[in-house]
Design an enzyme around this catalytic site. Structure first.
Site, PDB file in Angstrom:
ATOM      1  N   LYS A   1      32.677 -33.633 -57.661  1.00 42.76           N
ATOM      2  CA  LYS A   1      33.194 -33.988 -56.332  1.00 42.76           C
ATOM      3  C   LYS A   1      34.004 -35.283 -56.331  1.00 42.76           C
ATOM      4  O   LYS A   1      33.927 -36.087 -57.263  1.00 42.76           O
ATOM      5  CB  LYS A   1      32.037 -34.078 -55.326  1.00 42.76           C
ATOM      6  CG  LYS A   1      31.515 -32.676 -54.949  1.00 42.76           C
ATOM      7  CD  LYS A   1      30.464 -32.697 -53.871  1.00 42.76           C
ATOM      8  CE  LYS A   1      30.037 -31.252 -53.564  1.00 42.76           C
ATOM      9  NZ  LYS A   1      28.940 -31.196 -52.601  1.00 42.76           N
TER      10      LYS A   1
ATOM     11  N   ARG B   1      22.811 -28.378 -58.041  1.00 51.15           N
ATOM     12  CA  ARG B   1      23.891 -27.392 -57.949  1.00 51.15           C
ATOM     13  C   ARG B   1      25.061 -27.904 -58.773  1.00 51.15           C
ATOM     14  O   ARG B   1      25.675 -28.912 -58.412  1.00 51.15           O
ATOM     15  CB  ARG B   1      24.282 -27.220 -56.472  1.00 51.15           C
ATOM     16  CG  ARG B   1      25.352 -26.169 -56.236  1.00 51.15           C
ATOM     17  CD  ARG B   1      25.717 -26.087 -54.749  1.00 51.15           C
ATOM     18  NE  ARG B   1      26.691 -25.046 -54.493  1.00 51.15           N
ATOM     19  CZ  ARG B   1      27.997 -25.186 -54.655  1.00 51.15           C
ATOM     20  NH1 ARG B   1      28.479 -26.338 -55.072  1.00 51.15           N
ATOM     21  NH2 ARG B   1      28.826 -24.190 -54.396  1.00 51.15           N
TER      22      ARG B   1
END
Ligand code: PT1
Length: 282
Positions: A230, A264
């Site tokens: 991210k 995740r």
């Protein structure tokens, strides 16, 4: 450090399957989106996706998260028809060929219903069942669900995220979503929570949340963390998306140390090594 396993220890899944939180679980990301944010759409066709899924399972993923809607910053909504067409064939193929828990990353009641009917074991909703009919659908399907916090919507969420006290606000939101579900008879032990890194949060907001991760254990449900590749990892390391693996893996290991039960991730094999080191040395 206190672990959630002290209180609650497993999810009950269809077919008598169980997910026991006696160790961290790796949730491998399987994008079914043509514009998938870091796999460049290479896994859009079912055969390639199945190969990628097999590899992630061999590398230690115990859960695969299949999503047909990109929710990265700036992403636009997708029609229910398109999402169904992307997700359901993959879910059917994977649940019938691999021994892995299949999670479907969706906010749409139609996709929830259809994917569970073709074998999906659980629902991961970045909108925490806020869409019309989503909550009712999960109550009826009675499958485990991950409730995530997001401020705003993917298209505009990073424009000007604002909080007075980010940790308190995310905590209260998740608590109220847990309460709303359990008040309707949904089993608390079937709920997972996620503070939603990068979803309407500045780097500083993400840092505050990460440092406070162990506070979320007070909600006494399993904790899922997704930071893989991210913007926050790129902002800290000054790396482009293709070079964020090391940063992502270290962050996953730290999240685990702070009590996260499910990580995740894109890089399953590397994350598994990191978690083994944490387990062996801490
Ligand atoms: C997540 C998550 C998710 N992330 C859960 N589901 C995505 N439960 C999709 C960026 O800042 O963390 N938890 N489903 C992917 N979404 C993003 C968001 C991808 C932000 C990238 C960014 O770069």
């Amino acid at each position: 450090m206190r672990r959630v396993v002290d209180v609650l220890d497993s999810l009950r899944l269809s077919g008598g399957r169980e997910l026991v939180f006696d160790r961290p679980h790796i949730m491998g990301i399987l994008n079914a989106t043509p514009d998938s944010f870091s796999d460049g759409g290479r896994f859009t066709n079912v055969e390639n996706a199945l190969k990628h899924a097999e590899q992630m399972v061999l590398n230690g993923a115990t859960i695969l998260d299949i999503g047909g809607e990109s929710t990265r910053p700036g992403a636009l909504p997708v029609s229910v028809e398109e999402e169904l067409a992307r997700v359901c064939p993959l879910v059917e193929k994977i649940t019938s060929s691999l021994d892995v828990v299949v999670s479907v990353d969706t906010s749409s009641p139609e996709v929830m219903r259809e994917s569970v009917s073709v074998g999906a074991h659980m629902i991961n909703d970045v909108r925490a069942l806020s869409r019309d009919g989503a909550e009712q659908t999960v109550l009826e399907l009675n499958v485990p669900v991950c409730l995530m916090h997001m401020q705003g919507h993917p298209a505009l969420m990073q424009v000007e995220p604002t909080y007075e006290r980010v940790v308190d606000e995310v905590f209260s939101f998740l608590q109220s979503r847990i309460d709303a579900l359990t008040a309707q008879g949904f089993d608390r032990s079937q709920i997972i929570i996620d503070p939603g890194f990068g979803f309407g949060k500045t780097l500083e907001h993400n840092q505050c949340l990460f440092r406070a991760l162990d506070r979320f254990l007070d909600l006494e449900v399993p904790l899922l963390v997704g930071v893989s590749r991210k913007t926050m990892i790129g902002a800290i390391t000054r790396r482009d998306i293709a070079d964020r693996m090391v940063g992502s893996v270290v962050a996953a290991a730290l999240a685990n140390l702070k009590g996260a039960n499910i990580l995740r991730v894109h890089d399953v094999s590397e994350t598994r090594d990191a978690l083994k080191i944490v387990n062996a040395l801490m």
